[in-house]
Motif scaffolding. Structure first.
Motif, PDB file in Angstrom:
ATOM      1  N   CYS A  46       0.866  -1.176   0.000  1.00  0.00           N
ATOM      2  CA  CYS A  46       0.000   0.000   0.000  1.00  0.00           C
ATOM      3  C   CYS A  46       0.904   1.228   0.000  1.00  0.00           C
ATOM      4  N   LEU A 133       7.660  -6.920   7.314  1.00  0.00           N
ATOM      5  CA  LEU A 133       7.342  -5.529   7.004  1.00  0.00           C
ATOM      6  C   LEU A 133       8.567  -4.859   6.415  1.00  0.00           C
ATOM      7  N   THR A 151       4.247  -6.082   2.928  1.00  0.00           N
ATOM      8  CA  THR A 151       4.190  -7.177   3.899  1.00  0.00           C
ATOM      9  C   THR A 151       3.964  -8.482   3.161  1.00  0.00           C
ATOM     10  N   THR A 156      -0.544 -10.595   7.197  1.00  0.00           N
ATOM     11  CA  THR A 156      -1.394  -9.403   7.225  1.00  0.00           C
ATOM     12  C   THR A 156      -2.569  -9.559   6.269  1.00  0.00           C
ATOM     13  N   LEU A 161      -2.967  -3.500   7.055  1.00  0.00           N
ATOM     14  CA  LEU A 161      -2.090  -2.459   6.533  1.00  0.00           C
ATOM     15  C   LEU A 161      -2.543  -1.074   6.982  1.00  0.00           C
TER      16      LEU A 161
END
Length: 459
Positions: A46, A133, A151, A156, A161
């Protein structure tokens, strides 16, 4: 996370952390470290445009604080004779890569920002690498940058996120003032896994399982015939086709949802069901979507692979118009939401549902509308303003992957437009097929929003 043999010291019963049901489900799609659920491209990314001067040392500290706060980001899965369990490792530093982004004369920075995001999206991320991460900072100048978080998807989901970014901003603000990050305990994914097992035999679970057994009796997920059959010897080669529909269509969808006491997702699900009906010839449509999977409020601020696979069965056999399909979609979605349980339990009771996954000529394409639970758009924090990059128009030949099939995602943008993406395996589909599917969906969605009495045969 990774699957390895458990060391002797990890077998103590008191320390054993069970797998959540979703982790067990992911293991069914384990194809090794370069493909499938634990493959090096099963990732989530993202990106945010950042206005203001970023202190990279403070950003590094904030990233490290997030990993310390959410232990799933430093957790691996170990296989054993009982199916597997989780092991949490000590926090280590997050990799933060800083790049300088130079634009050519006349080249828009927004386009470069999206290209930067796509580059990170396509990069491999080995599941064995801890923590799960990474930070990527691309700078146009001292006060204009792009921050991308990456990630591994086994640790996740999309909701996570947003939690990570919110906590990162808070830790960054604290770090600027020389204060430690928020020391308040965060809910941990292992608590969720234990809660799932403890509540597995509850009366509510039994009632919901009974609902799904009846609801899905005789059903199979509707698969789309691929351009080429699956070749098990070939590693997947996922790309993504992206598109944006005009704000007028989005407005019409929202209005149709309002007058029918539906949600935009229900309207789009109806159009997608009509598309599957057209494409496959079946009138009894079943497609998977995703929920946040956070069954209790205490897990709303937790990080982990909570996302849940939810089957939506829309029987259009007696439907004459697109509006009739919407009526069926609304009822199906409400029933699914009211009786949601982990998909692993549904699959146990209705194994025939998964038959298309074993058919090399069919691909299961999940459909979802994205959620942004903690939007930061335009909110100043620590002298910075973050704006999430949600309007993405650049398709990718190589992208992050999914375990199998395809993934169709829609997003209602702050601009009022409808953005979408269709992720598919190039080994099985031509991009022309993805474009054709999107065109068909747009035609049906427009007809449903503007003229719900349109006969299905004329849609």
């Amino acid at each position: 996370m990774s699957i390895t043999a458990a060391p002797p010291e990890a077998n103590g019963r008191a320390q054993r952390i069970p797998l959540a049901y979703n982790q067990e489900f992911l293991r069914a799609f384990d194809k090794g470290e370069t493909d499938g659920a634990f493959g090096h491209r099963h990732t989530l990314v993202c990106g945010w445009r950042v206005s203001g001067e970023i202190d990279t040392a403070v950003l590094q500290g904030a990233l490290d604080a997030v990993v310390a706060r959410h232990e799933v980001l430093r957790t691996e899965i170990l296989g054993d004779e009982e199916g597997g369990h989780q092991v949490v490792h000590p926090a280590t530093a997050v990799t933060l890569e800083v790049s300088e982004l130079a634009s050519a004369p006349g080249q828009a920075r927004d386009a470069l920002a999206e290209e930067f995001l796509n580059t990170v999206d396509a990069a491999p991320y080995p599941v064995r690498e801890l923590p799960h991460l990474r930070g990527h900072l691309g700078r146009f100048d001292a006060t204009d940058a792009v921050l991308v978080l990456a990630t591994h998807h086994t640790s996740t989901d999309a909701w996570s996120l947003q939690v990570i970014m919110r906590d990162l901003v808070e830790a960054y603000e604290a770090g600027l003032g020389g204060a430690p990050a928020d020391a308040a305990a965060a809910p941990q994914y292992q608590e969720f896994a234990r809660w799932q097992h403890e509540s597995a035999g509850s009366s509510r679970m039994d009632q919901n399982r009974a609902y799904w057994r009846e609801r899905l009796a005789g059903a199979e997920i509707t698969g789309i015939t691929s351009d080429r059959p699956r070749e098990d010897s070939l590693a997947s080669a996922y790309g993504v086709h992206r598109f944006v529909f005009e704000a007028e269509l989005s407005k019409a969808v929202v209005e149709r949802a309002r007058v029918t006491r539906s949600t935009p997702f229900m309207v789009m699900a109806a159009a997608y069901s009509a598309l599957l009906r057209e494409r496959t010839g079946t009138t009894d449509v079943v497609f998977p979507t995703f929920s946040s999977g956070r069954y209790e409020e205490r897990f709303m601020d937790a990080v982990g692979p909570f996302f849940n696979f939810v089957p939506i069965r829309i029987d259009t056999t007696g439907s004459a118009t697109l509006g009739d399909v919407l009526d069926q979609a609304r009822a199906a979605c409400i029933g699914a939401y009211q009786h949601e349980i982990p998909f692993a339990r549904i699959a146990e009771d209705s194994p025939a549902l998964l038959a298309p996954f074993a058919n090399g000529f069919l691909a299961v394409v999940a459909f979802e509308v994205l959620q942004s639970p903690f939007p930061l758009d335009g909110d100043p924090a620590g002298g910075l303003v973050f704006t999430e990059i949600r309007r993405r128009t650049r398709s990718q030949r190589l992208s992050s992957a999914i375990p199998d099939g395809g993934l169709w995602a829609m997003d209602i943008l702050p601009t009022g437009e409808l953005a979408g993406s269709l992720k598919f395996d190039h080994n099985r589909f031509d991009e022309a097929t993805a474009i054709e599917l999107v065109a068909g969906f747009r035609r049906l969605l427009t007809a449903l929003a503007d003229a719900p009495q349109t006969p299905l045969t004329h849609a």
